[in-house]
Design an enzyme around this catalytic site. Structure first.
Site, PDB file in Angstrom:
ATOM      1  N   ASP A 103      24.068 -40.059 -14.887  1.00 44.01           N
ATOM      2  CA  ASP A 103      23.309 -38.876 -14.470  1.00 44.01           C
ATOM      3  C   ASP A 103      22.004 -39.319 -13.801  1.00 44.01           C
ATOM      4  O   ASP A 103      21.517 -40.430 -14.051  1.00 44.01           O
ATOM      5  CB  ASP A 103      22.953 -38.017 -15.692  1.00 44.01           C
ATOM      6  CG  ASP A 103      24.193 -37.530 -16.427  1.00 44.01           C
ATOM      7  OD1 ASP A 103      25.252 -37.412 -15.780  1.00 44.01           O
ATOM      8  OD2 ASP A 103      24.086 -37.273 -17.640  1.00 44.01           O
TER       9      ASP A 103
HETATM   10  N1  URA Z   1      26.771 -39.827 -20.730  1.00 50.45           N
HETATM   11  C1  URA Z   1      25.878 -38.919 -20.272  1.00 50.45           C
HETATM   12  O1  URA Z   1      25.697 -37.860 -20.854  1.00 50.45           O
HETATM   13  N2  URA Z   1      25.201 -39.229 -19.170  1.00 50.45           N
HETATM   14  C2  URA Z   1      25.325 -40.388 -18.506  1.00 50.45           C
HETATM   15  O2  URA Z   1      24.650 -40.617 -17.510  1.00 50.45           O
HETATM   16  C3  URA Z   1      26.259 -41.322 -18.992  1.00 50.45           C
HETATM   17  C4  URA Z   1      26.967 -41.024 -20.125  1.00 50.45           C
END
Ligand code: URA
Length: 236
Positions: A103
């Site tokens: 993310d």
């Molecule tokens: N899980 C998440 O919630 N976000 C990420 O970026 C990676 C794994």
């Protein structure tokens, strides 16, 4: 493969640089000075010298990026900086993409490559390549939540995750190890325990930890030995 394609795959020279080098007589292929950039060469066996130095052809490249916050795991984005924007010219080549997404607000290890088969191998949950994250939580983690996460927690949308490994570091800070990569997976896993992830960092892929000397926003090439650590070793 065309000579200019072969040399420009190294990232140091563009195709037009290769043209200039050839014009200057600085490129030697199998002992003969190259005359044209469209000359066909066998990438596996050709001995190429550029300005007297041996050129090593690498069919694929594997890059470790320490992703900072605010950068998106995409190849192209009109608004945000992408992980590819952080790849320096000497490592850049066509066809690069991030093998797995973090993310925008997640930091840490992103593997960037042009090797689709390798990316598939490390991403498919079937192959059990573990991804290790450090998560800062809003609420203290409870023993029963650890048990649920380690058994395979069911998310609010009904999806049941594969069992995770949880290593509590302190009451609101844990290491979590998973083999899947669903959208917002870890945030949703803790959401299902009525907790909230305040910050998330990926610190290891398979047996390869993020290089602690790599500052946020910086990349380096992954060695062949490190590459094997990704697929042959586990996180713990
Ligand atoms: N899980 C998440 O919630 N976000 C990420 O970026 C990676 C794994």
């Amino acid at each position: 493969m065309r000579l200019d394609k072969l040399i420009s795959s190294g990232g140091k020279y563009s195709r037009s640089d290769v043209k200039k080098l050839i014009k200057q007589g600085l490129v030697v292929v199998n002992g003969k000075v190259a005359k044209t950039s469209d000359e066909k060469v066998d990438p596996d066996s050709a001995e190429v010298l550029i300005n007297g130095e041996v050129f090593l052809y690498k069919p694929f490249i594997y890059i470790m990026l320490n992703k900072p916050q605010g950068v998106v795991s995409a190849t192209d984005d009109k608004v945000h900086k992408t992980v590819l924007d952080l790849v320096p010219p000497e490592l850049n080549r066509p066809g690069l993409f991030p093998a797995g997404r973090l993310d925008a607000d997640t930091t840490g290890f992103v593997l960037i490559t042009d090797d689709g088969d390798f990316a598939h191998r490390i991403l498919s949950p079937k192959n059990h390549v573990e991804k290790t994250y450090e998560a800062e939580l809003k609420e203290p983690i409870k023993k029963e939540d650890i048990e649920k996460l380690e058994q395979g927690i069911t998310l609010k949308d009904g999806f049941t995750c594969l069992p995770a490994k949880i290593i509590p570091i302190s009451e609101k800070f844990v290491r979590i190890i998973i083999c899947e990569g669903k959208y917002h997976q870890i945030k949703r896993m803790f959401g299902a325990t009525n907790n909230k992830v305040l910050s998330l960092k990926r610190v290891q892929i398979g047996g390869l930890p993020l290089d602690i000397d790599l500052k946020p926003g910086f990349c380096r090439e992954i060695t062949q030995e490190e590459l094997r650590e990704i697929t042959t070793k586990n996180s713990t």
